[in-house]
Design an enzyme around this catalytic site. Structure first.
Site, mmCIF file in Angstrom:
data_model
loop_
_atom_site.group_PDB
_atom_site.id
_atom_site.type_symbol
_atom_site.label_atom_id
_atom_site.label_comp_id
_atom_site.label_asym_id
_atom_site.label_seq_id
_atom_site.Cartn_x
_atom_site.Cartn_y
_atom_site.Cartn_z
ATOM 1 N N CYS A 1 110.494 49.132 29.738
ATOM 2 C CA CYS A 1 111.102 50.309 29.089
ATOM 3 C C CYS A 1 110.222 50.820 27.946
ATOM 4 O O CYS A 1 110.015 50.112 26.959
ATOM 5 C CB CYS A 1 112.493 49.907 28.594
ATOM 6 S SG CYS A 1 113.252 51.061 27.452
ATOM 7 N N CYS B 1 111.932 51.071 24.528
ATOM 8 C CA CYS B 1 112.164 49.699 24.038
ATOM 9 C C CYS B 1 110.902 49.168 23.363
ATOM 10 O O CYS B 1 110.972 48.529 22.310
ATOM 11 C CB CYS B 1 112.559 48.769 25.180
ATOM 12 S SG CYS B 1 114.073 49.229 26.038
#
Length: 89
Positions: free
Chosen positions: A22, A25
């Site tokens: 991600c 993230c």
């Protein structure tokens, strides 16, 4: 698998539901590492899908602030450092 999750969220803790693939993230990770206001617990959703389901995590990054086992608030998506510090107060 995090076996003692319920025990870990009894104190004030910010849980970061994330995944290695991600992008947002990855952008959030260094900000969380600098955060001194609260303990941070990282939960990889690919390794802990049951926890993600239990807490209704549909998008990542998902930050959930817990205290005494209860969810206080959550944020979905990237959050800049100044907003994150406000979020955990």
């Amino acid at each position: 698998m995090i076996n003692n999750f319920d025990e870990l969220i009894q104190e004030k803790v910010l849980v970061d539901f994330y995944a290695n693939w991600c992008g947002p993230c990855k952008m959030l990770s260094p900000i969380l590492e600098k955060l001194e206001e609260v303990k941070v617990l990282k939960v990889n959703v690919d390794e802990n899908p049951e926890l993600a389901r239990k807490y209704g995590v549909m998008s990542i990054p998902c930050l959930i602030l817990f205290d005494k086992g209860k969810e206080l608030k959550r944020n979905v998506g990237f959050i800049p450092e100044n907003k994150l510090k406000e979020f955990v107060k």
